[in-house]
Design a protein around this motif. Structure first.
Motif, PDB file in Angstrom:
ATOM      1  N   THR A 112      36.173  35.924  44.247  1.00 33.47           N
ATOM      2  CA  THR A 112      35.411  34.748  44.627  1.00 33.47           C
ATOM      3  C   THR A 112      35.356  33.750  43.472  1.00 33.47           C
ATOM      4  OG1 THR A 112      33.311  35.612  43.860  1.00 33.47           O
ATOM      5  CG2 THR A 112      33.956  36.176  46.119  1.00 33.47           C
ATOM      6  N   ALA A 113      34.893  32.565  43.772  1.00 33.60           N
ATOM      7  CA  ALA A 113      34.792  31.522  42.763  1.00 33.60           C
ATOM      8  C   ALA A 113      33.788  31.900  41.673  1.00 33.60           C
ATOM      9  CB  ALA A 113      34.382  30.205  43.412  1.00 33.60           C
ATOM     10  N   ALA A 114      32.741  32.616  42.050  1.00 33.39           N
ATOM     11  CA  ALA A 114      31.737  33.031  41.066  1.00 33.39           C
ATOM     12  C   ALA A 114      32.330  34.008  40.062  1.00 33.39           C
ATOM     13  CB  ALA A 114      30.533  33.647  41.767  1.00 33.39           C
TER      14      ALA A 114
ATOM     15  N   VAL B   7      32.680  33.401  35.993  1.00 34.96           N
ATOM     16  CA  VAL B   7      32.180  34.348  34.975  1.00 34.96           C
ATOM     17  C   VAL B   7      33.306  34.759  34.041  1.00 34.96           C
ATOM     18  CG1 VAL B   7      31.247  36.665  34.636  1.00 34.96           C
ATOM     19  CG2 VAL B   7      30.247  35.167  36.361  1.00 34.96           C
ATOM     20  N   LEU B   8      34.482  35.017  34.560  1.00 34.62           N
ATOM     21  CA  LEU B   8      35.632  35.389  33.730  1.00 34.62           C
ATOM     22  C   LEU B   8      36.033  34.247  32.802  1.00 34.62           C
ATOM     23  CD1 LEU B   8      37.838  37.411  36.245  1.00 34.62           C
ATOM     24  CD2 LEU B   8      36.500  38.285  34.324  1.00 34.62           C
ATOM     25  N   ALA B   9      35.981  33.026  33.309  1.00 30.87           N
ATOM     26  CA  ALA B   9      36.321  31.871  32.482  1.00 30.87           C
ATOM     27  C   ALA B   9      35.309  31.707  31.349  1.00 30.87           C
ATOM     28  CB  ALA B   9      36.379  30.607  33.339  1.00 30.87           C
TER      29      ALA B   9
END
Length: 139
Positions: A2-4, A8-10
């Motif tokens: 998902t975008a979330a 978080v990874l970014a």
């Protein structure tokens, strides 16, 4: 994903890059010839905390870098012919047997440095070593 999760990874990747850059900068500064750990604070107010830093002897000046910064430039630069040590106090009473509180004046502004006894000996020698009129030639 998902975008979330991507967000978080970014953020984690960005934080990791910032930490790696900071650690690399600190390693480079502390391993340069003529560098020594040195904390600084404005003079006259003992309630103000010291800022951790690394000082480096350059030609005719001392460059002081903050430890917790990404800036490649020195936070402070003190020219040898305008820097005066006005006093020193051993910090034995604070449980720091090899540390000195060094009081300095630069262009009329007072400040304090905290450094090891060996670093103070180097600073005192560096300040006294330059012959009059030829201060820019001595490291």
């Amino acid at each position: 994903m998902t975008a979330a999760v991507w967000a978080v990874l970014a953020i984690l990747a960005f934080a990791g890059i910032v930490v790696a850059l900071g650690a690399s900068r600190l390693h480079r500064l502390s391993h340069r010839v003529g560098s020594f750990p040195c904390q600084a604070r404005a003079g006259g107010n003992p309630s103000v905390a010291f800022t951790l830093g690394i000082a480096h002897y350059a030609v005719g000046r001392i460059e002081w870098y903050r430890c917790w910064s990404l800036s490649p430039r020195a936070a402070r630069t003190w020219l040898r012919d305008r820097l005066v040590v006005t006093g020193r106090v051993p910090l034995d009473h604070a449980g720091q047997s090899d540390q000195y509180l060094v009081r300095c004046r630069y262009d009329g502004a007072d400040f304090e440095l905290s450094m090891s006894a060996a670093a103070y000996a180097g600073l005192a020698s560096w300040l006294e070593a330059a012959p009059p009129g030829r201060r820019d030639l001595v490291l």
